[in-house]
Design an enzyme around this catalytic site. Structure first.
Site, PDB file in Angstrom:
ATOM      1  N   ASP A 140       0.796  -1.226   0.000  1.00  7.50           N
ATOM      2  CA  ASP A 140       0.000   0.000   0.000  1.00  7.50           C
ATOM      3  C   ASP A 140       0.830   1.278   0.000  1.00  7.50           C
ATOM      4  O   ASP A 140       0.298   2.370   0.189  1.00  7.50           O
ATOM      5  CB  ASP A 140      -0.968   0.018   1.190  1.00  7.50           C
ATOM      6  CG  ASP A 140      -0.267  -0.278   2.513  1.00  7.50           C
ATOM      7  OD1 ASP A 140       0.909   0.106   2.652  1.00  7.50           O
ATOM      8  OD2 ASP A 140      -0.888  -0.910   3.390  1.00  7.50           O
ATOM      9  N   THR A 160      -2.666  -3.341   3.596  1.00  2.00           N
ATOM     10  CA  THR A 160      -2.168  -4.661   3.211  1.00  2.00           C
ATOM     11  C   THR A 160      -1.290  -5.215   4.325  1.00  2.00           C
ATOM     12  O   THR A 160      -0.766  -4.458   5.152  1.00  2.00           O
ATOM     13  CB  THR A 160      -1.348  -4.574   1.911  1.00  2.00           C
ATOM     14  OG1 THR A 160      -0.234  -3.689   2.113  1.00  2.00           O
ATOM     15  CG2 THR A 160      -2.202  -4.066   0.767  1.00  2.00           C
ATOM     16  N   GLU A 162       1.855  -6.553   6.503  1.00  2.00           N
ATOM     17  CA  GLU A 162       3.198  -5.966   6.598  1.00  2.00           C
ATOM     18  C   GLU A 162       4.253  -6.931   6.061  1.00  2.00           C
ATOM     19  O   GLU A 162       4.226  -8.128   6.340  1.00  2.00           O
ATOM     20  CB  GLU A 162       3.511  -5.606   8.051  1.00  2.00           C
ATOM     21  CG  GLU A 162       2.609  -4.559   8.649  1.00  2.00           C
ATOM     22  CD  GLU A 162       2.793  -3.189   8.025  1.00  2.00           C
ATOM     23  OE1 GLU A 162       3.801  -2.989   7.318  1.00  2.00           O
ATOM     24  OE2 GLU A 162       1.931  -2.323   8.236  1.00  2.00           O
ATOM     25  N   ARG A 204       3.214  12.014   3.676  1.00  2.00           N
ATOM     26  CA  ARG A 204       2.979  11.201   2.475  1.00  2.00           C
ATOM     27  C   ARG A 204       1.733  11.680   1.734  1.00  2.00           C
ATOM     28  O   ARG A 204       0.753  12.103   2.347  1.00  2.00           O
ATOM     29  CB  ARG A 204       2.809   9.726   2.860  1.00  2.00           C
ATOM     30  CG  ARG A 204       4.004   9.120   3.552  1.00  2.00           C
ATOM     31  CD  ARG A 204       3.745   7.667   3.938  1.00  2.00           C
ATOM     32  NE  ARG A 204       2.653   7.535   4.892  1.00  2.00           N
ATOM     33  CZ  ARG A 204       2.283   6.389   5.453  1.00  2.00           C
ATOM     34  NH1 ARG A 204       2.937   5.267   5.150  1.00  2.00           N
ATOM     35  NH2 ARG A 204       1.278   6.348   6.309  1.00  2.00           N
TER      36      ARG A 204
END
Length: 351
Positions: A140, A160, A162, A204
């Site tokens: 992701d 998603t 890890e 981000r």
């Protein structure tokens, strides 16, 4: 004498009619004044002679009629002037009548504003920014060039397993999710759709990644590689759509939903992961003989760590992979090898 007097009166009347036809406005007042003055003179002459003057009476009558005609004409002129000075009122009424009569004023204003906005957003297509992959991180998260600047991008509304987080073991389907995301991001027609809030607390970029006309966020949920998570308003544009897709994946037991109690609302259950790994380890011991392991048994269903299970499955070529229904096969899955992945993109036996 009487005939001459009548002729004079008739002549005067014709003269007055011609004068009325020629003269307007003040002309009527002048004629009335002239006739009145003439009648007055005749009256004075008759008075001095102790006689009555019928002509004076006629002249006074005509003077009065002309005076009344002047007053009436003056009032008509004023009304016409008032009408000529206010032509804008009916014009405005005609302009407003263009709007449908069934619509209320509030509704017509909405219609106008909607038509104006439709010129800009009629297609209702989301604004997408072209991006180019720089490097993959996990299922992701990845790095990309956005308008000439390197950015770290986090897919919105998905999570998603890890695979690269420090202190966290590689979780089931983490490698598969990373490989799938990397494969999609290697396409050239990538674009990023932003939501209301553009960045998270880590700086981000947050968004929905489009691969052509397909959304990567949606594909990850559909494949069972991600769960719907991190629902933080106002970035909830596609949350209902994602939840519907997730429900289908859950019912079919796809990907992360094939492991009981693995995907939870607050993350991925590590206990369920450990239990699954122990089962896969036991199965790998029992299936140490190559002939016991058949492609149809799909060791992938155990979702054990790649190094532990990949040695137990071997595919001679892509025909064997397809015969087992394991295509495409991703790096980290049982049976994956470099000879099956000629372009080295982490995905083997692509159609």
């Amino acid at each position: 004498m009487r005939s001459n007097g009548k002729g004079k009166i008739i002549g005067i009347i014709f003269a007055v009619i011609i004068a009325v036809a020629i003269i307007k406005y003040l002309g009527l007042l002048i004629i009335a004044g002239g006739l009145g003055y003439w009648g007055y003179k005749k009256y004075q002459n008759a008075k001095r002679a102790n006689q009555k003057s019928k002509l004076a009476i006629v002249l006074f009558s005509l003077a009065g009629n002309f005076f009344l005609a002047f007053i009436g004409n003056l009032s008509n002129v004023k009304q016409q002037d008032l009408a000529n000075k206010a032509p804008a009122v009916p014009a405005k009424v005609e302009q407003t009548s263009v709007v449908p009569t069934t619509a209320k004023p509030e509704q017509t204003s909405k219609v106008v504003s909607t038509s104006a906005s439709n010129e800009e957003t009629a297609p209702e297509q989301p604004k997408r920014i072209p991006i180019t992959l720089i490097a993959g991180t996990d299922g992701d998260t990845f790095k990309a060039s956005v308008q000439g600047k390197e950015e770290k991008i986090r897919l919105l509304l998905v999570d998603t397993p890890e695979s690269v987080k420090q202190g966290t073991p590689v979780q089931p389907f983490a490698k598969e999710a990373s490989a799938f995301t990397l494969k999609q991001l290697k396409h050239s027609n990538l674009s990023l759709e932003l939501d209301v809030s553009e960045r998270d607390k880590y700086g981000r970029l947050l968004g929905y990644v489009w691969v052509g006309d397909k959304m990567l966020n949606e594909m990850l949920i559909e494949k069972g590689y991600a769960r719907v998570a991190y629902i933080n308003p106002p970035n909830v544009k596609y949350v209902d759509q994602f939840r519907e897709i997730q429900t289908i994946a859950q019912k079919s037991g796809t990907g992360i939903w094939s492991i009981e109690n693995y995907a939870q609302e607050d993350g991925f259950n590590q206990k369920a992961t450990a239990k699954t790994e122990s089962k896969s380890n036991d199965s790998s011991v029992k299936e140490s003989k190559p002939k016991v392991v058949t492609p149809k048994k799909e060791v992938v269903q155990t979702y054990s760590e790649p190094r532990e299970s990949s040695s137990n499955v071997y595919y001679k070529n892509c025909s064997a992979v397809r015969a087992a229904g394991a295509d495409p096969i991703y790096e980290g899955e049982p049976g994956y090898s470099r000879k099956l992945d000629r372009d080295g993109d982490g995905v083997g036996c692509e159609r």
